[in-house]
Design an enzyme around this catalytic site. Sequence first.
Site, PDB file in Angstrom:
ATOM      1  N   GLY A  44     -22.636 -26.087 -16.488  1.00 16.54           N
ATOM      2  CA  GLY A  44     -23.674 -26.957 -15.918  1.00 16.54           C
ATOM      3  C   GLY A  44     -23.363 -28.437 -15.887  1.00 16.54           C
ATOM      4  O   GLY A  44     -23.904 -29.165 -15.057  1.00 16.54           O
ATOM      5  N   GLU A  99     -23.849 -32.771 -21.894  1.00 18.87           N
ATOM      6  CA  GLU A  99     -24.591 -31.521 -21.669  1.00 18.87           C
ATOM      7  C   GLU A  99     -25.456 -31.687 -20.423  1.00 18.87           C
ATOM      8  O   GLU A  99     -25.866 -32.804 -20.101  1.00 18.87           O
ATOM      9  CB  GLU A  99     -25.422 -31.286 -22.947  1.00 18.87           C
ATOM     10  CG  GLU A  99     -26.591 -30.356 -22.885  1.00 18.87           C
ATOM     11  CD  GLU A  99     -26.213 -28.900 -22.981  1.00 18.87           C
ATOM     12  OE1 GLU A  99     -25.445 -28.452 -22.134  1.00 18.87           O
ATOM     13  OE2 GLU A  99     -26.749 -28.213 -23.877  1.00 18.87           O
ATOM     14  N   ASP A 100     -25.723 -30.584 -19.719  1.00 19.92           N
ATOM     15  CA  ASP A 100     -26.587 -30.701 -18.543  1.00 19.92           C
ATOM     16  C   ASP A 100     -28.063 -30.849 -18.940  1.00 19.92           C
ATOM     17  O   ASP A 100     -28.726 -31.804 -18.552  1.00 19.92           O
ATOM     18  CB  ASP A 100     -26.380 -29.517 -17.571  1.00 19.92           C
ATOM     19  CG  ASP A 100     -26.606 -28.146 -18.221  1.00 19.92           C
ATOM     20  OD1 ASP A 100     -26.780 -28.071 -19.457  1.00 19.92           O
ATOM     21  OD2 ASP A 100     -26.594 -27.136 -17.489  1.00 19.92           O
ATOM     22  N   ASP A 103     -32.879 -28.052 -23.834  1.00 18.23           N
ATOM     23  CA  ASP A 103     -34.138 -27.333 -23.673  1.00 18.23           C
ATOM     24  C   ASP A 103     -34.688 -27.074 -25.086  1.00 18.23           C
ATOM     25  O   ASP A 103     -35.301 -27.946 -25.686  1.00 18.23           O
ATOM     26  CB  ASP A 103     -33.804 -26.055 -22.892  1.00 18.23           C
ATOM     27  CG  ASP A 103     -35.005 -25.277 -22.424  1.00 18.23           C
ATOM     28  OD1 ASP A 103     -36.036 -25.893 -22.140  1.00 18.23           O
ATOM     29  OD2 ASP A 103     -34.923 -24.043 -22.335  1.00 18.23           O
ATOM     30  N   LYS A 131     -35.821 -31.681 -21.910  1.00 10.38           N
ATOM     31  CA  LYS A 131     -37.183 -31.121 -21.852  1.00 10.38           C
ATOM     32  C   LYS A 131     -37.749 -31.157 -23.262  1.00 10.38           C
ATOM     33  O   LYS A 131     -37.762 -30.128 -23.957  1.00 10.38           O
ATOM     34  CB  LYS A 131     -37.148 -29.669 -21.370  1.00 10.38           C
ATOM     35  CG  LYS A 131     -36.585 -29.456 -19.984  1.00 10.38           C
ATOM     36  CD  LYS A 131     -36.678 -27.958 -19.656  1.00 10.38           C
ATOM     37  CE  LYS A 131     -35.965 -27.609 -18.393  1.00 10.38           C
ATOM     38  NZ  LYS A 131     -35.909 -26.141 -18.164  1.00 10.38           N
ATOM     39  N   PHE A 152     -38.056 -25.000 -14.270  1.00 10.09           N
ATOM     40  CA  PHE A 152     -36.689 -24.500 -14.104  1.00 10.09           C
ATOM     41  C   PHE A 152     -36.028 -25.297 -12.989  1.00 10.09           C
ATOM     42  O   PHE A 152     -36.494 -25.294 -11.855  1.00 10.09           O
ATOM     43  CB  PHE A 152     -36.691 -23.005 -13.779  1.00 10.09           C
ATOM     44  CG  PHE A 152     -35.315 -22.413 -13.827  1.00 10.09           C
ATOM     45  CD1 PHE A 152     -34.741 -22.070 -15.039  1.00 10.09           C
ATOM     46  CD2 PHE A 152     -34.570 -22.244 -12.664  1.00 10.09           C
ATOM     47  CE1 PHE A 152     -33.448 -21.541 -15.100  1.00 10.09           C
ATOM     48  CE2 PHE A 152     -33.285 -21.721 -12.715  1.00 10.09           C
ATOM     49  CZ  PHE A 152     -32.729 -21.369 -13.937  1.00 10.09           C
ATOM     50  N   ARG A 165     -25.371 -24.939  -7.568  1.00  9.31           N
ATOM     51  CA  ARG A 165     -24.655 -25.941  -8.379  1.00  9.31           C
ATOM     52  C   ARG A 165     -24.171 -27.105  -7.510  1.00  9.31           C
ATOM     53  O   ARG A 165     -23.995 -28.215  -7.991  1.00  9.31           O
ATOM     54  CB  ARG A 165     -23.437 -25.303  -9.067  1.00  9.31           C
ATOM     55  CG  ARG A 165     -23.781 -24.334 -10.180  1.00  9.31           C
ATOM     56  CD  ARG A 165     -22.528 -24.026 -11.001  1.00  9.31           C
ATOM     57  NE  ARG A 165     -22.667 -22.834 -11.818  1.00  9.31           N
ATOM     58  CZ  ARG A 165     -23.193 -22.814 -13.039  1.00  9.31           C
ATOM     59  NH1 ARG A 165     -23.653 -23.910 -13.583  1.00  9.31           N
ATOM     60  NH2 ARG A 165     -23.279 -21.679 -13.711  1.00  9.31           N
TER      61      ARG A 165
END
Length: 177
Positions: A44, A99-100, A103, A131, A152, A165
């Site tokens: 990601g 990091e993408d 969560d 998030k 999402f 992507r």
Amino acid sequence: MRRHVVDEMIGEETIAARVAALAAEIDAHFADTEKLVVIGLLRGAFVFVADLARKLTVPVEIDFLEASSYGNATESSREVRVLKDLRAGIEGCDVLLVEDIVDTGHTLSAVLALLRARGPARLETCALLDKPSRREVALTPRWVGFEIPDAFVVGYGIDYAQRHRNRPAIGTVRFID
Ligand code: 5GP
């Protein structure tokens, strides 16, 4: 794959401006570094790493790690399985983990523990999206691109079933069936 549409959430220009601002902060933080090892978490983070790294002016090396976290979601810490490890050691190095999305925080927390055990000099984290409402592990990345609600998202390196992507902007997935 369920039928869906993607509604734009964060546009290309907004992302580019934020990435440049993050790079300036990271540059300032690591101004005295001999070498900053930027580690992208696959898959990601690959677009974010490419854009962020090109805005950094400190000397940079780039490596990638692919990991998947597994274990009971109710546990406070999960195991991480390394699917693709770094090419080089990081002992004594300045490291930026990219990091993408953060969560629940389990993935980042497990990867950080794994990297910390390898003895880097400095280890900081930068996440494109955060998030915070979903967090299960007390953890705050040093740099965050955008805080987003519990939705999402796809695009800018982030997928839904390996799709999207390559979308230049970040959007939310809305199911239409
Ligand atoms: P955590 O361990 O923090 O719960 O999960 C982080 C990982 O879950 C991210 O690196 C990403 O792979 C995945 N993830 C979390 N939220 C989303 C999302 O909105 N969209 C996609 N495609 N992946 C997500």
